[in-house]
Design an enzyme around this catalytic site. Structure first.
Site, PDB file in Angstrom:
ATOM      1  N   ASP A   1       2.024   3.627 -31.138  1.00  0.00           N
ATOM      2  CA  ASP A   1       0.951   3.034 -31.934  1.00  0.00           C
ATOM      3  C   ASP A   1       1.545   2.222 -33.077  1.00  0.00           C
ATOM      4  O   ASP A   1       2.747   2.216 -33.305  1.00  0.00           O
ATOM      5  CB  ASP A   1      -0.010   4.108 -32.452  1.00  0.00           C
ATOM      6  CG  ASP A   1       0.694   5.145 -33.311  1.00  0.00           C
ATOM      7  OD1 ASP A   1       1.824   4.859 -33.715  1.00  0.00           O
ATOM      8  OD2 ASP A   1       0.111   6.205 -33.556  1.00  0.00           O
ATOM      9  N   LYS A   2       0.648   1.559 -33.814  1.00  0.00           N
ATOM     10  CA  LYS A   2       1.112   0.632 -34.853  1.00  0.00           C
ATOM     11  C   LYS A   2       1.550   1.323 -36.136  1.00  0.00           C
ATOM     12  O   LYS A   2       2.035   0.676 -37.052  1.00  0.00           O
ATOM     13  CB  LYS A   2       0.009  -0.370 -35.172  1.00  0.00           C
ATOM     14  CG  LYS A   2      -1.267   0.248 -35.745  1.00  0.00           C
ATOM     15  CD  LYS A   2      -2.320  -0.818 -36.009  1.00  0.00           C
ATOM     16  CE  LYS A   2      -3.600  -0.215 -36.542  1.00  0.00           C
ATOM     17  NZ  LYS A   2      -4.288   0.619 -35.537  1.00  0.00           N
TER      18      LYS A   2
END
Length: 461
Positions: free
Chosen positions: A318-319
């Site tokens: 994920d970011k």
């Protein structure tokens, strides 16, 4: 306090005064005598680890479909006095066990050494005085001090102080700090990014939020692709060898041949069917891979994990950067209207505060100051007033002096920056399209604007 050795979950929902009464503590903390009693009641403030005895771990290498077959072949070799086969098969079996055990033993030692180096200390009030003790000795009711850079050693309800900003990425996966104030909970494993506060310890060890999560992870048992493949091969070979030996046994009975003759044929089939060298070859190969990873500062605790990583086609993350460096960086600058990329960077830096150590502000300032031109531009400007980020208006704001004139700069959520403008519809579609384009790349979007001579806001980028 109750007589069991767990902390009641509702402690977290009590007020500070109620919690002090329930845990029989005060701002002066616990006495050393009371802390010792509670330590024996609740246990040390550490995560329980199930460690196998080295002998059990070594013998585990002799357990499984293929080891069973190899062991049967060795026994049959001994029965019919084929000592050459017996020693070759036994050597391969032991070699496989030794290589795997030694590699995992070295990894365990390296992990234990890291744990000792990373052992936490905690500031706590004992006998009315502040002192520093190992975090493992904390007990519910202790009054602790949390400061910039500290790792929260146990679950605690915050009491005295203005605020804390905690990095809870190890718990939630979200890399942006969370602001905590009095009566909020600080959970074990979070890292203090800003502020300084006192807190009352409500849970320690496996009773903490982090401890309960770790317990679930420990209970999860998975079989790797490598292990499944080896078990599948072993099961197939066992069935295949059993069928052939059964056929030979039936034929031997019809022919009236001696059992010694039958065992010799069975041994030939077993040795031919069993890949006696396969476990040893696989262990040695993966041990070489573990050594190569060790030179790159990676610790392999289980050899089977090497094959699992090697067979990976796609790695999704994920970011938030939780599994990377957990650091925010500025990736791309998109200027609007008459502004340039450097203009946007300078304006973003003016609307940031280096002293607050905010991760977003730090990323912008670092990127901006990497260019000498930007440094010269900033030297000609002076920030006379700075308003930190407000979760209500969702942006920071600065008043900047340039010569004899002043202007304002704002930095924050693109929608919040658009709301400052008189006619946001002129750039709203362009901004929304850019936000969506950033989102597709996994980027966070941040808007920057400044006022003109008339005091009207202009979207810069």
């Amino acid at each position: 306090m109750n007589g069991n050795n767990t902390v009641e979950p509702e402690f977290n929902n009590l007020t500070i005064d109620e919690l002090k009464e329930k845990l029989q503590t005060s701002e002066k903390g616990l006495s050393s005598e009371e802390a010792t009693k509670r330590l024996s009641q609740y246990g040390p403030n550490s995560l329980n680890e199930h460690k196998q005895h080295p002998i059990v771990k070594f013998l585990r290498s002799f357990w499984g479909p293929i080891p069973w077959m190899i062991e049967i072949a060795a026994i049959l070799s001994a029965v019919i006095h084929h000592w050459e086969d017996f020693w070759i098969i036994s050597t391969l079996l032991v070699l496989n066990a030794v290589v795997g055990f030694w590699q995992e033993h070295k990894a365990d030692n390296a992990i234990e050494l890291l744990k000792k180096k990373l052992a936490l200390k905690s500031r706590v009030i004992r006998d009315g005085k502040w002192q520093e003790i190992p975090a493992g000795q904390l007990v519910p009711g202790d009054i602790i001090r949390l400061r910039l850079g500290d790792v929260v050693p146990a679950d605690a309800k915050l009491t005295k102080g203005d605020y804390l900003q905690l990095d809870e990425s190890s718990l939630t996966g979200e890399s942006l700090p969370v602001e905590k104030k009095s009566s909020d909970m600080a959970y074990s494993g979070a890292v203090v990014k800003q502020g300084e506060m006192n807190g009352i310890v409500t849970a320690t060890g496996m009773n903490t939020f982090f401890g309960k999560t770790a317990k679930l992870v420990q209970e999860a048992k998975t079989t790797s692709h490598f292990q499944r493949a080896v078990i599948k091969i072993g099961n197939y070979l066992i069935v295949f060898a059993f069928v052939l030996v059964s056929l030979i046994f039936i034929v031997s009975l019809f022919r009236g041949e001696s059992m010694l003759h039958f065992i010799q044929f069975a041994l030939v089939l077993m040795v031919a069917a069993i890949p006696a060298a396969m476990p040893a070859v696989l262990s040695v190969t993966m041990a070489v891979g573990a050594s190569a990873l060790a030179r790159k500062e990676a610790i392999v605790s289980r050899l089977a994990s090497i094959e699992e990583m090697a067979g990976m086609d796609i790695l999704c993350s994920d970011k938030t950067g939780t599994i990377t460096k957990n650091e925010l960086t500025l990736a791309e600058v998109v200027p609007f209207d008459k502004f340039t990329g450097n203009d946007v960077l300078v304006l973003g830096t003016l609307a940031s505060s280096e002293e607050d150590h905010d991760p977003i502000d730090s990323a912008i300032i670092e990127h901006t100051l990497a260019d000498e031109t930007n440094k010269n531009t900033l030297n000609e400007l002076e920030v006379t007033d700075f308003k930190p980020f407000d979760p209500v208006i969702k942006h920071t704001e600065s008043t900047v002096k340039e010569g004899s004139s002043t202007f304002q700069v704002a930095k924050g959520a693109p929608q919040a920056i658009l709301s400052l403008m008189k006619h946001p519809e002129k750039v709203e579609e362009q901004v929304n399209n850019q936000v969506e384009a950033f989102a597709e790349k996994g980027y966070r979007a941040l808007g920057v604007a400044r006022t003109d001579k008339r005091g009207n806001w202009t979207y810069a980028g």
